[in-house]
Write a protein that holds these residues in place. Structure first.
Motif, short mmCIF file in Angstrom:
data_model
loop_
_atom_site.label_atom_id
_atom_site.label_comp_id
_atom_site.label_asym_id
_atom_site.label_seq_id
_atom_site.Cartn_x
_atom_site.Cartn_y
_atom_site.Cartn_z
N LYS A 171 -0.93 7.07 -11.44
CA LYS A 171 0.29 6.40 -11.00
C LYS A 171 1.38 7.37 -10.53
CE LYS A 171 3.71 3.11 -12.76
NZ LYS A 171 3.89 1.97 -13.66
N TYR A 174 0.76 8.61 -6.95
CA TYR A 174 1.07 7.63 -5.91
C TYR A 174 2.58 7.51 -5.72
CZ TYR A 174 -3.62 5.86 -5.16
OH TYR A 174 -4.93 5.74 -4.79
N TYR A 175 3.31 7.55 -6.84
CA TYR A 175 4.76 7.41 -6.74
C TYR A 175 5.38 8.64 -6.07
CZ TYR A 175 5.24 3.05 -9.33
OH TYR A 175 5.20 1.73 -9.70
N SER A 178 4.81 8.34 -2.38
CA SER A 178 5.62 7.30 -1.74
C SER A 178 7.08 7.75 -1.64
CB SER A 178 5.48 5.95 -2.46
OG SER A 178 5.82 6.08 -3.81
N ASP A 182 8.85 7.70 2.07
CA ASP A 182 10.07 6.94 2.32
C ASP A 182 10.71 6.54 0.99
OD1 ASP A 182 12.00 4.85 2.94
OD2 ASP A 182 11.10 4.86 4.93
N ASP A 184 13.53 4.99 0.29
CA ASP A 184 14.07 3.64 0.18
C ASP A 184 12.95 2.63 -0.02
OD1 ASP A 184 16.73 4.33 0.42
OD2 ASP A 184 16.64 4.35 2.60
N ALA A 185 11.84 2.81 0.71
CA ALA A 185 10.71 1.90 0.54
C ALA A 185 10.18 2.03 -0.88
CB ALA A 185 9.61 2.23 1.56
N ALA A 186 10.09 3.26 -1.39
CA ALA A 186 9.58 3.46 -2.74
C ALA A 186 10.44 2.72 -3.75
CB ALA A 186 9.55 4.96 -3.07
N GLU A 187 11.76 2.79 -3.60
CA GLU A 187 12.66 2.06 -4.50
C GLU A 187 12.35 0.57 -4.49
OE1 GLU A 187 15.42 2.22 -6.56
OE2 GLU A 187 15.34 4.39 -6.79
N SER A 188 12.13 0.02 -3.28
CA SER A 188 11.90 -1.43 -3.18
C SER A 188 10.57 -1.82 -3.82
CB SER A 188 11.94 -1.88 -1.71
OG SER A 188 10.70 -1.64 -1.10
N LEU A 189 9.67 -0.83 -4.01
CA LEU A 189 8.38 -1.13 -4.64
C LEU A 189 8.44 -0.89 -6.15
CD1 LEU A 189 6.03 0.51 -2.01
CD2 LEU A 189 6.80 -1.85 -2.17
N GLY A 190 9.65 -0.72 -6.67
CA GLY A 190 9.80 -0.60 -8.11
C GLY A 190 9.69 0.82 -8.62
N VAL A 191 9.80 1.82 -7.73
CA VAL A 191 9.71 3.21 -8.17
C VAL A 191 11.11 3.69 -8.55
CG1 VAL A 191 9.06 5.57 -7.56
CG2 VAL A 191 7.81 3.63 -6.59
N ASN A 192 11.26 4.15 -9.80
CA ASN A 192 12.51 4.77 -10.21
C ASN A 192 12.50 6.18 -9.63
OD1 ASN A 192 14.67 5.92 -11.48
ND2 ASN A 192 14.18 5.11 -13.50
N TYR B 52 20.55 -2.13 -2.78
CA TYR B 52 20.82 -0.93 -1.97
C TYR B 52 22.31 -0.72 -1.78
CZ TYR B 52 15.92 -0.31 -1.01
OH TYR B 52 14.59 -0.08 -1.16
N THR B 72 17.82 -0.66 -7.62
CA THR B 72 16.81 -1.33 -6.81
C THR B 72 15.47 -1.50 -7.52
OG1 THR B 72 17.85 -0.40 -4.87
CG2 THR B 72 15.63 -1.23 -4.58
N HIS B 73 15.00 -0.44 -8.18
CA HIS B 73 13.67 -0.53 -8.78
C HIS B 73 13.63 -1.54 -9.92
CE1 HIS B 73 14.78 2.10 -12.25
NE2 HIS B 73 15.59 2.63 -11.36
N CYS B 76 13.28 -4.98 -8.45
CA CYS B 76 11.88 -5.20 -8.11
C CYS B 76 11.09 -5.65 -9.34
CB CYS B 76 11.28 -3.92 -7.52
SG CYS B 76 9.49 -3.94 -7.42
N HIS B 77 11.34 -4.99 -10.47
CA HIS B 77 10.60 -5.34 -11.69
C HIS B 77 10.97 -6.73 -12.20
CE1 HIS B 77 8.33 -1.70 -12.43
NE2 HIS B 77 9.36 -1.02 -11.97
N PHE B 84 11.58 -4.75 5.02
CA PHE B 84 12.66 -4.13 5.78
C PHE B 84 12.57 -4.54 7.25
CE2 PHE B 84 12.21 -1.42 2.10
CZ PHE B 84 13.53 -1.16 1.76
N LEU B 90 4.67 3.74 4.40
CA LEU B 90 4.46 5.08 3.84
C LEU B 90 3.41 5.72 4.74
CD1 LEU B 90 4.33 3.98 0.09
CD2 LEU B 90 6.30 4.75 1.40
N TYR B 104 1.23 -0.68 -8.60
CA TYR B 104 1.50 0.09 -9.83
C TYR B 104 2.78 -0.37 -10.53
CZ TYR B 104 -1.99 3.85 -10.01
OH TYR B 104 -3.13 4.57 -10.18
#
Lengths: 334, 239
Positions: A171, A174-175, A178, A182, A184-192, B52, B72-73, B76-77, B84, B90, B104
């Protein structure tokens, strides 16, 4: 299982190397190579995978080296304790730095890492009572032979590559990627993103610090300009990564081999070639060329980087299919 | 209490009010359209919902919980996914890896993340290109990847920002089908769209804004006939 066979065979070969290679000079080069595998892989994770380019790897390298050295001079314990603690000292320096500086993106973060290294270098120079300042730290080496150092370096290199391999396939890996691609995209996918950038930095700091502790033990002498060196450590780490292949697991290992070889090629004046030519022909200018060349390894690095970026922008490992096709005239798919 | 609600949301960029007091409520299972001319504040509203931007004032409530101060994260959770308008693939990861990274968010196991990713890719119809690098996809594929990735985080509320823009007519039909399928799956949708044909066909209710302020809300028919909406889109000459 089949895929893990070539690396295992390679490690077995390296483990057997001291049995056939008795020459201390080549053993010394191999120890340096293995140390650079560790540093290059660590740089590769933070810069190649997570995309946070660091110009300040020497900061963590120096932390590890000074941990080992200072433990010996102040507490009188073995410098080998540095190998247990050096990585954690580097993390202790890296985490607060990352917490503050990961608010900056891209080039601004890279500049901050440069500043961190300079702060530590000057700090180590100024705090003479504690670090010995420019006099540096000198210790008695534990072993006369180079073979124990070789095996310790090999163990570190194998452990760092194995941990890298494990990290990038889970995991966090992958984070990290990502975040590189990008944020910003990573944030939107739940990545801190802040947390994972810190994790990535902690990993890089740990292994670079371990390499620093090994360096203290092996070389027996450090001073601020040696271990906090911008061009000998930080830039070299970047070159190892770029030449081998950024964002590939084995890239830095290949890069380390090439860079140590190139460095040695220049340092020894192409193994004494020009000196010999000068002596044979009696030409004073050739002797002068030999002298200049031995000091020109940084220039050599520069040319090498330009060539690599032009010809193999993804590094030797990243562009391996291309090399196979061009040089060996084999089809990449075959 | 509404399932999802924004309450008098205001966002200033310097002296400019991008969003100025917009409020609406969305019921569970609804497809809620958000329309307005360029620069009217739609995307800024989305950015405030997904964390954001911090609102200058006002509140965002999801299932009764204030979320406008969360990062933001975390949003999402909680179960709010977004796409966007300017797609953010990616690039140097394959489509599958893009979606695995998203999956994940609900698991730590690679096996489970991959399984979930494959299921989502299949659901969204990207199976034929799953091993292609994201940067190599054409625009329709990238738009679809945005949706797939957001779906892999298993959102209860999905924010779609102009997912139909730039698609050709047959791709449009497919996009509409996909959005309906997602709703049928139990996901609530808030959608920003400029293509009137799309938004009028799929929305249950539409909220129209202009210059950051609400000008109309109602069923697609009501909004299409609304004087203020026609003025905003066509100018006073045609109203």
């Amino acid at each position: 299982m089949k895929k893990s066979l070539p690396p295992l065979v390679f490690v077995a070969l390296l483990a057997g190397l001291p049995l056939i290679m008795k020459d201390n000079y080549y053993l010394h080069l191999m120890i340096l190579f293995l140390m650079w595998v560790v540093i290059g892989s660590a740089w590769n994770l933070i810069a190649g995978y997570t995309g946070q380019v660091s110009f300040g790897d020497a900061a963590f390298f120096g932390c590890g080296a000074y941990t080992a050295g200072l433990l010996a001079t102040h507490l009188g314990v073995s410098t080998w304790w540095g190998l247990a603690l050096g990585g954690f000292t580097a993390i202790a320096v890296g985490l607060p730095f990352g917490w503050i500086c990961f608010r900056m993106r891209g080039a601004y973060f890279a500049l901050a890492t440069l500043a961190l290294n300079e702060v530590l270098r000057h700090g180590a120079t100024i705090a003479e009572d504690f670090t010995g300042g420019m006099v540096g730290i000198l210790i008695m080496p534990s072993f006369m032979s180079k073979i124990p150092y070789y095996y310790i370096a090999l163990a570190l290199a194998v452990a760092s590559l194995a941990s890298l391999q494990w990290v990038v396939r889970s995991k966090p890996g992958y984070y990290f990627v990502s975040i590189r691609e990008d944020q910003d995209a990573a944030e939107s996918l739940g990545v801190n993103t802040h947390l994972y950038k810190m994790l990535s930095l902690a990993y890089a700091a740990f292994w670079t610090g371990m390499a620093g502790a090994l360096y203290m033990n092996y070389m027996g002498f450090i001073d601020p300009n040696v271990v906090f060196s911008l061009h000998d450590i930080s830039i070299m780490a970047i070159l190892v990564g770029i030449v081998g292949g950024v964002g590939t697991v084995y890239g830095p290992a290949v890069g380390a081999f090439v860079m140590v070889a190139v460095q040695e090629l220049f340092r020894s004046g192409f193994f004494g070639l020009f000196k010999w030519l000068g002596a044979v022909s009696g030409s004073a200018s050739l002797v002068k060329v030999a002298e200049v060349l031995t000091q020109a390894h940084v220039l050599g690095f520069g040319i090498l980087v330009v060539v690599v970026i032009l010809v193999l922008p993804n590094g030797i490992v990243g562009d391996w299919p291309k090399i196979r096709k061009r040089v060996f005239r084999l089809d990449a798919g075959a | 209490m509404a399932y999802f609600q924004i309450d008098k949301l205001v966002k200033y960029f310097g002296g400019l009010a991008a969003v100025n007091g917009v409020s609406f409520e969305v019921g569970q299972g609804e497809i809620f359209g958000l329309i307005g001319p360029n620069g009217s504040g739609k995307t800024t509203t989305f950015n405030m919902i997904s964390g954001y931007h911090r609102p200058t004032s006002g509140r965002v409530l999801f299932q009764g919980r204030e979320i406008h101060q969360l990062p933001t994260h975390k949003i999402c959770h909680l179960g709010i996914g977004r796409t966007f308008q300017v797609v953010k693939p990616l690039g140097r990861m394959t489509v599958l890896d893009n979606v695995i990274a998203a999956a994940y968010s609900r698991t730590n196991s690679h096996h489970k993340a991959k399984e979930e990713a494959l299921k989502t890719i299949d659901f969204c119809g990207l199976m034929p290109v799953k091993d292609v690098l994201a940067k190599a996809l054409p625009i329709a594929g990238r738009k679809r990847l945005e949706i797939t990735r957001a779906m892999a985080t298993r959102p209860e509320l999905l924010l779609l920002d102009e997912t139909a823009a730039g698609l050709n007519p047959s791709e449009l039909v497919e996009a509409i089908d996909l959005i309906r399928k997602i709703r049928a799956n139990g996901t609530t949708i808030v959608i920003i769209e400029h293509i009137m044909h799309v938004i009028m066909t799929i929305s249950d209710r539409i909220h129209a804004i202009n210059f950051g302020q609400t000008i109309a809300e109602g069923t697609p028919k009501e909004v299409a006939a609304n004087q203020a909406v026609i003025e905003a889109y066509l100018g006073t000459d045609y109203a």
